[in-house]
Design a protein around this motif. Structure first.
Motif, PDB file in Angstrom:
ATOM      1  N   ARG A   1     -68.345  35.255  49.421  1.00  0.00           N
ATOM      2  CA  ARG A   1     -67.638  35.250  49.923  1.00  0.00           C
ATOM      3  C   ARG A   1     -66.253  34.847  48.730  1.00  0.00           C
ATOM      4  O   ARG A   1     -65.670  34.170  48.260  1.00  0.00           O
ATOM      5  N   LYS A   2     -65.432  36.252  48.869  1.00  0.00           N
ATOM      6  CA  LYS A   2     -64.420  36.377  47.302  1.00  0.00           C
ATOM      7  C   LYS A   2     -63.613  35.617  47.318  1.00  0.00           C
ATOM      8  O   LYS A   2     -62.805  36.084  48.302  1.00  0.00           O
ATOM      9  N   ASN A   3     -62.359  35.337  46.290  1.00  0.00           N
ATOM     10  CA  ASN A   3     -61.181  34.622  46.412  1.00  0.00           C
ATOM     11  C   ASN A   3     -60.830  34.961  44.871  1.00  0.00           C
ATOM     12  O   ASN A   3     -61.119  34.626  44.189  1.00  0.00           O
ATOM     13  N   ASN A   4     -59.839  34.971  44.639  1.00  0.00           N
ATOM     14  CA  ASN A   4     -58.628  35.210  43.206  1.00  0.00           C
ATOM     15  C   ASN A   4     -59.052  33.443  42.472  1.00  0.00           C
ATOM     16  O   ASN A   4     -58.397  32.750  42.109  1.00  0.00           O
ATOM     17  N   TRP A   5     -58.991  32.658  43.280  1.00  0.00           N
ATOM     18  CA  TRP A   5     -58.694  31.239  42.995  1.00  0.00           C
ATOM     19  C   TRP A   5     -59.947  30.995  43.201  1.00  0.00           C
ATOM     20  O   TRP A   5     -60.664  31.047  44.342  1.00  0.00           O
ATOM     21  N   ARG A   6     -60.318  30.247  41.841  1.00  0.00           N
ATOM     22  CA  ARG A   6     -61.717  29.825  41.169  1.00  0.00           C
ATOM     23  C   ARG A   6     -62.521  28.612  43.238  1.00  0.00           C
ATOM     24  O   ARG A   6     -63.370  29.168  43.752  1.00  0.00           O
TER      25      ARG A   6
ATOM     26  N   LEU B   1     -62.772  26.111  54.076  1.00  0.00           N
ATOM     27  CA  LEU B   1     -62.835  25.101  52.899  1.00  0.00           C
ATOM     28  C   LEU B   1     -61.507  26.116  52.242  1.00  0.00           C
ATOM     29  O   LEU B   1     -60.446  25.061  51.483  1.00  0.00           O
ATOM     30  N   ASP B   2     -61.049  27.031  53.027  1.00  0.00           N
ATOM     31  CA  ASP B   2     -59.707  27.844  52.387  1.00  0.00           C
ATOM     32  C   ASP B   2     -58.652  26.549  52.828  1.00  0.00           C
ATOM     33  O   ASP B   2     -57.178  26.431  52.350  1.00  0.00           O
ATOM     34  N   MET B   3     -58.334  26.358  54.200  1.00  0.00           N
ATOM     35  CA  MET B   3     -57.789  24.775  54.531  1.00  0.00           C
ATOM     36  C   MET B   3     -57.928  24.239  54.308  1.00  0.00           C
ATOM     37  O   MET B   3     -56.736  23.423  53.822  1.00  0.00           O
ATOM     38  N   GLU B   4     -59.303  23.291  53.241  1.00  0.00           N
ATOM     39  CA  GLU B   4     -58.677  22.467  52.760  1.00  0.00           C
ATOM     40  C   GLU B   4     -58.079  22.731  51.382  1.00  0.00           C
ATOM     41  O   GLU B   4     -57.244  21.583  50.595  1.00  0.00           O
ATOM     42  N   ASN B   5     -58.474  23.716  50.696  1.00  0.00           N
ATOM     43  CA  ASN B   5     -57.423  24.040  49.263  1.00  0.00           C
ATOM     44  C   ASN B   5     -55.806  24.221  49.565  1.00  0.00           C
ATOM     45  O   ASN B   5     -55.415  23.709  48.746  1.00  0.00           O
ATOM     46  N   GLN B   6     -55.712  24.791  51.348  1.00  0.00           N
ATOM     47  CA  GLN B   6     -53.603  24.527  51.481  1.00  0.00           C
ATOM     48  C   GLN B   6     -53.674  23.485  51.161  1.00  0.00           C
ATOM     49  O   GLN B   6     -52.401  22.880  50.983  1.00  0.00           O
ATOM     50  N   ARG B   7     -54.450  22.206  52.305  1.00  0.00           N
ATOM     51  CA  ARG B   7     -53.849  21.227  52.477  1.00  0.00           C
ATOM     52  C   ARG B   7     -54.027  20.492  51.006  1.00  0.00           C
ATOM     53  O   ARG B   7     -52.082  19.589  50.919  1.00  0.00           O
ATOM     54  N   LEU B   8     -54.568  20.494  49.663  1.00  0.00           N
ATOM     55  CA  LEU B   8     -54.483  20.211  48.602  1.00  0.00           C
ATOM     56  C   LEU B   8     -53.211  20.359  48.059  1.00  0.00           C
ATOM     57  O   LEU B   8     -52.148  19.564  47.257  1.00  0.00           O
ATOM     58  N   PHE B   9     -53.360  21.592  47.988  1.00  0.00           N
ATOM     59  CA  PHE B   9     -52.063  22.180  47.706  1.00  0.00           C
ATOM     60  C   PHE B   9     -50.958  22.596  47.586  1.00  0.00           C
ATOM     61  O   PHE B   9     -50.209  22.044  47.325  1.00  0.00           O
ATOM     62  N   ASP B  10     -50.619  21.981  48.863  1.00  0.00           N
ATOM     63  CA  ASP B  10     -48.778  21.548  49.589  1.00  0.00           C
ATOM     64  C   ASP B  10     -49.439  20.396  49.049  1.00  0.00           C
ATOM     65  O   ASP B  10     -47.596  19.913  48.658  1.00  0.00           O
ATOM     66  N   ILE B  11     -49.933  19.439  48.658  1.00  0.00           N
ATOM     67  CA  ILE B  11     -49.435  17.646  48.892  1.00  0.00           C
ATOM     68  C   ILE B  11     -49.412  17.653  47.402  1.00  0.00           C
ATOM     69  O   ILE B  11     -48.229  17.264  46.678  1.00  0.00           O
ATOM     70  N   PHE B  12     -50.257  18.665  46.042  1.00  0.00           N
ATOM     71  CA  PHE B  12     -49.830  18.756  45.022  1.00  0.00           C
ATOM     72  C   PHE B  12     -48.083  18.978  44.538  1.00  0.00           C
ATOM     73  O   PHE B  12     -48.158  19.000  43.524  1.00  0.00           O
ATOM     74  N   ASN B  13     -48.522  20.502  45.461  1.00  0.00           N
ATOM     75  CA  ASN B  13     -47.179  21.152  44.862  1.00  0.00           C
ATOM     76  C   ASN B  13     -45.737  20.300  44.980  1.00  0.00           C
ATOM     77  O   ASN B  13     -44.738  20.470  44.490  1.00  0.00           O
TER      78      ASN B  13
ATOM     79  N   PRO C   1     -60.244  32.576  31.607  1.00  0.00           N
ATOM     80  CA  PRO C   1     -59.691  33.323  32.812  1.00  0.00           C
ATOM     81  C   PRO C   1     -60.064  34.364  32.426  1.00  0.00           C
ATOM     82  O   PRO C   1     -60.191  34.193  31.137  1.00  0.00           O
ATOM     83  N   GLY C   2     -60.367  35.341  33.155  1.00  0.00           N
ATOM     84  CA  GLY C   2     -60.941  36.499  32.312  1.00  0.00           C
ATOM     85  C   GLY C   2     -62.613  37.131  32.417  1.00  0.00           C
ATOM     86  O   GLY C   2     -62.515  38.009  31.848  1.00  0.00           O
TER      87      GLY C   2
ATOM     88  N   GLN D   1     -50.973  26.209  37.600  1.00  0.00           N
ATOM     89  CA  GLN D   1     -52.258  25.657  36.499  1.00  0.00           C
ATOM     90  C   GLN D   1     -52.645  24.691  36.726  1.00  0.00           C
ATOM     91  O   GLN D   1     -54.199  23.744  36.730  1.00  0.00           O
ATOM     92  N   GLU D   2     -51.746  23.480  37.082  1.00  0.00           N
ATOM     93  CA  GLU D   2     -52.646  21.693  36.927  1.00  0.00           C
ATOM     94  C   GLU D   2     -52.667  21.936  38.357  1.00  0.00           C
ATOM     95  O   GLU D   2     -54.048  21.340  39.066  1.00  0.00           O
ATOM     96  N   ILE D   3     -52.357  22.499  39.576  1.00  0.00           N
ATOM     97  CA  ILE D   3     -52.914  21.967  40.845  1.00  0.00           C
ATOM     98  C   ILE D   3     -54.428  22.787  40.334  1.00  0.00           C
ATOM     99  O   ILE D   3     -55.694  22.551  41.427  1.00  0.00           O
ATOM    100  N   THR D   4     -54.934  23.657  40.105  1.00  0.00           N
ATOM    101  CA  THR D   4     -55.855  24.245  39.854  1.00  0.00           C
ATOM    102  C   THR D   4     -57.328  23.223  39.630  1.00  0.00           C
ATOM    103  O   THR D   4     -58.100  23.089  39.885  1.00  0.00           O
ATOM    104  N   ASP D   5     -56.508  22.879  38.704  1.00  0.00           N
ATOM    105  CA  ASP D   5     -57.614  21.513  38.101  1.00  0.00           C
ATOM    106  C   ASP D   5     -57.314  20.850  38.915  1.00  0.00           C
ATOM    107  O   ASP D   5     -58.703  20.198  38.693  1.00  0.00           O
ATOM    108  N   LEU D   6     -56.030  20.119  39.779  1.00  0.00           N
ATOM    109  CA  LEU D   6     -56.793  19.247  40.650  1.00  0.00           C
ATOM    110  C   LEU D   6     -57.506  19.408  41.955  1.00  0.00           C
ATOM    111  O   LEU D   6     -58.184  18.699  42.213  1.00  0.00           O
ATOM    112  N   LEU D   7     -57.240  20.245  41.657  1.00  0.00           N
ATOM    113  CA  LEU D   7     -58.216  20.964  42.778  1.00  0.00           C
ATOM    114  C   LEU D   7     -59.234  20.923  43.087  1.00  0.00           C
ATOM    115  O   LEU D   7     -60.445  20.372  44.039  1.00  0.00           O
ATOM    116  N   SER D   8     -60.128  20.921  41.795  1.00  0.00           N
ATOM    117  CA  SER D   8     -61.494  20.362  41.244  1.00  0.00           C
ATOM    118  C   SER D   8     -62.082  19.273  41.338  1.00  0.00           C
ATOM    119  O   SER D   8     -63.577  19.298  41.874  1.00  0.00           O
TER     120      SER D   8
END
Length: 632
Positions: free
Chosen positions: A140-145, A191-203, A63-64, A210-217
């Protein structure tokens, strides 16, 4: 092709399957992937000379630090311009940080374009101005990798308006109604929707952000993303995408209209629009290069694992036959054989056109891309002569002198037309541009017996007929032949393409102008109004119910009548030689290219429902005097 026609773009993708340090140690350079990408793009430069672009993803940056890089160019040699800029960054690093230069970790965080995932694109500008903003890849840029998306493709959509409305209904505010924008935003949305779906599950399972970021990948399902985003696409496409987290995909349209091939081994995964580019860049056997299946996406996971996954319903395969006739490089062994066969299958019709008078006929070709079909034609003529020799000898009626003459006779082959590569028709004023066009080609003199010989010249295809009328026939007339026979290895182009080739206006086609002239001669111009109103009415129908009503314009006439009228149109008034035009038949096209049956520009049989809507709109534009494309 003597008529300049811009066409489908080219893509090149490379995924290194091992750490960068592996390639530095094995090949002695950190630019192994860049060197290969440069070769892939240069070997496909025929697919786009208006612009180019390269994007790169670094897989394991901290990061950075930036991890997505892009360079684009619309200069006269865009590929060279891009790589000159990229290599300059590496040369600077090598000079200033000699000790660190071969350190993969240091490179990832200090030198742009040192990542393991690369995407290149070559552009032909079929629409809009040729600016940097129109060059792929798009980001298409976003701060979430995992929400970052890079897209480049070889595609045209017939239903951009529907896709635009879909984006609006999803709550978006697209900045333009263009297929590049809609494709990027549509895939990006899901792709955003898929990120959000998985984020909600892991959350819900109690993981930290930070753990969710790795799990999304590890868990994002790109097949699901493509299933949801591409289900309403209508067009010909190969879309390549890179995600910020390091996965990639190359998705091919359901009818396999646009080409895509790939090769994978333990070191790399590589995708390109043409097989010869992969073979040359990586020195592999053609048998090792695979074709991405229609309606499937080659998905490369962040781990480097890959597979083909279906993302939409498969249609009847209609791969673009123009790829085989002209656009793709003829060094592909299959394409080479097909082009020779296209020439050979013309033999009978050409012999009829010259009244079987081989003694007074000279064969040639234009442009250079027609040489392979020309070789096939000469083989066909040789076969005809062999059969004639057999019959003559078996008859037993020939003298020794006559037998020797029969055995020694060969078809007369000359290079009559030469293109001056240094001449460029960049003048925009129509009258002066036509004057210049007339001098783009030069002729070999003193090989034609004046008003005795027939000249047969084979071309890849005839689209507009402008170059024939303004240049080729004028030039051949200076040789003073008795007859000029222009031969097209492709059938008559009658309908617009809406899947990538820049052939979109009815009035551009010499075959259409020939049909109009025949309608006038036969006092059947009422058909134009009838078809016009049918096309207007079709705009109110659901897309799948629309038919191609423009076929009715050609229906009253035979192929031979159209060809004869084309010969009249392209023959300048001052030309004394008889002019004939011979076209390939659709039947023989399919014999020569059995695995690439896309023929809508010849037959009007479009592989997707949107094609019929486009051809009807093109005819409406013609009738209403609108000189514009029938699709966005």
């Amino acid at each position: 092709m003597t008529d300049t026609v811009n066409h489908e773009c080219g893509i090149a993708l490379i995924r290194l399957r091992k750490p960068l340090s592996y390639y530095i140690e094995k090949y002695g350079t950190p630019t192994y992937a860049l060197d290969k990408l440069y070769l892939l793009m240069e070997k496909q430069h025929n697919r786009g000379q208006d612009g180019a672009g390269v994007a790169n993803i670094v897989l394991n940056s901290k990061p950075g630090y930036p991890y997505i890089f892009r360079e684009r160019s619309v200069k006269s040699q865009p590929i060279a311009d891009i790589f000159k800029k990229i290599y300059k960054k590496f040369n600077k690093a090598k000079s200033n940080f000699h000790k660190e230069y071969l350190n993969a970790h240091w490179l990832h965080h200090n030198v742009p374009f040192s990542g393991e995932l690369l995407l290149g694109h070559l552009r032909y500008g079929t629409h809009g101005e040729n600016s940097i903003e129109n060059c792929h890849p798009f980001i298409r840029k976003n701060n979430w990798r995992s929400r970052n998306l890079v897209v480049a493709g070889n595609f045209n959509m017939t239903n951009v308006d529907e896709q635009f409305d879909k984006l609006v209904s999803l709550g978006q505010h697209p900045k333009a109604m263009a297929d590049t924008v809609t494709v990027l935003e549509k895939i990006g949305h899901f792709l955003d929707m898929e990120n959000q779906r998985l984020f909600d599950i892991f959350n819900e399972q109690g993981y930290t952000n930070q753990e969710i970021t790795d799990l999304l990948s590890e868990h994002i399902d790109l097949q699901r993303v493509l299933q949801r985003s591409c289900k309403d696409f209508d067009g010909g496409y190969v879309m390549a995408g890179l995600t910020g987290y390091g996965a990639a995909f190359v998705a091919r349209d359901p009818a396999g209209i646009r080409p895509a091939y790939y090769y994978a081994d333990e070191e790399v995964v590589v995708v390109a629009s043409e097989k010869p580019a992969i073979k040359t860049a990586f020195d592999v056997q053609y048998s090792e290069i695979k074709e991405i299946s229609p309606a499937h996406a080659l998905i490369i996971q962040r781990s480097g694992e890959l597979g083909e996954f279906q993302f939409t319903e498969v249609l009847e395969k209609k791969s673009c036959s123009f790829e085989r006739i002209y656009f793709s490089r003829g060094t592909d062994p299959d394409i080479y054989r097909e082009r020779k066969e296209l020439g050979r299958l013309l033999t009978d019709n050409i012999l009829k056109a010259i009244d079987y008078d081989l003694e007074n006929t000279v064969f040639s070709y234009i442009p250079n891309t027609a040489e392979t079909a020309f070789l096939g034609l000469t083989k066909g003529v040789e076969r005809f002569l062999i059969d004639q020799r057999k019959k003559a000898i078996i008859s037993g009626k020939l003298s020794h002198e006559e037998i020797e003459k029969v055995l020694s006779f060969r078809p007369r082959v000359e290079k009559l037309v030469i293109k001056d590569a240094k001449m460029r028709t960049f003048i925009t004023d129509d009258r002066h541009r036509e004057d210049l066009v007339a001098h783009v080609y030069d002729t070999t003199y003193e090989v034609i017996r004046k008003r005795i010989d027939t000249v047969v010249v084979i071309d890849d295809s005839i689209v507009r007929g402008t170059t024939l009328e303004k240049s080729i026939i004028n030039m051949l007339e200076k040789l003073e032949p008795k007859r000029i026979v222009i031969v097209s290895s492709a059938p008559q182009i009658r309908y617009p393409d809406c899947y990538g080739i820049d052939m979109s206006r009815m009035q551009d086609f010499v075959a259409f102008r020939a049909a109009l002239a025949l309608l006038k001669e036969t006092k059947s111009q009422y058909l134009l109004e009838e078809v016009y109103h049918k096309c207007l009415d079709s705009l109110k129908l659901e897309k799948h119910k629309v038919k191609n009503y423009v076929k009715e314009i050609y229906a009253p006439f035979t192929d031979e009548q159209i060809s004869d009228k084309i010969a009249e149109i392209v023959k300048p008034k001052h030309v004394k030689a008889e002019v004939k035009v011979v076209f390939q038949t659709v039947e023989n096209l399919h014999k020569a290219c059995p695995n690439h049956s896309g023929d809508w520009y010849f037959t009007g049989d479009y592989p997707t429902a949107g094609g019929n809507r486009v051809v009807n709109r093109a005819f409406i534009n013609f009738m209403e005097g609108k000189n514009q494309r029938a699709y966005l």
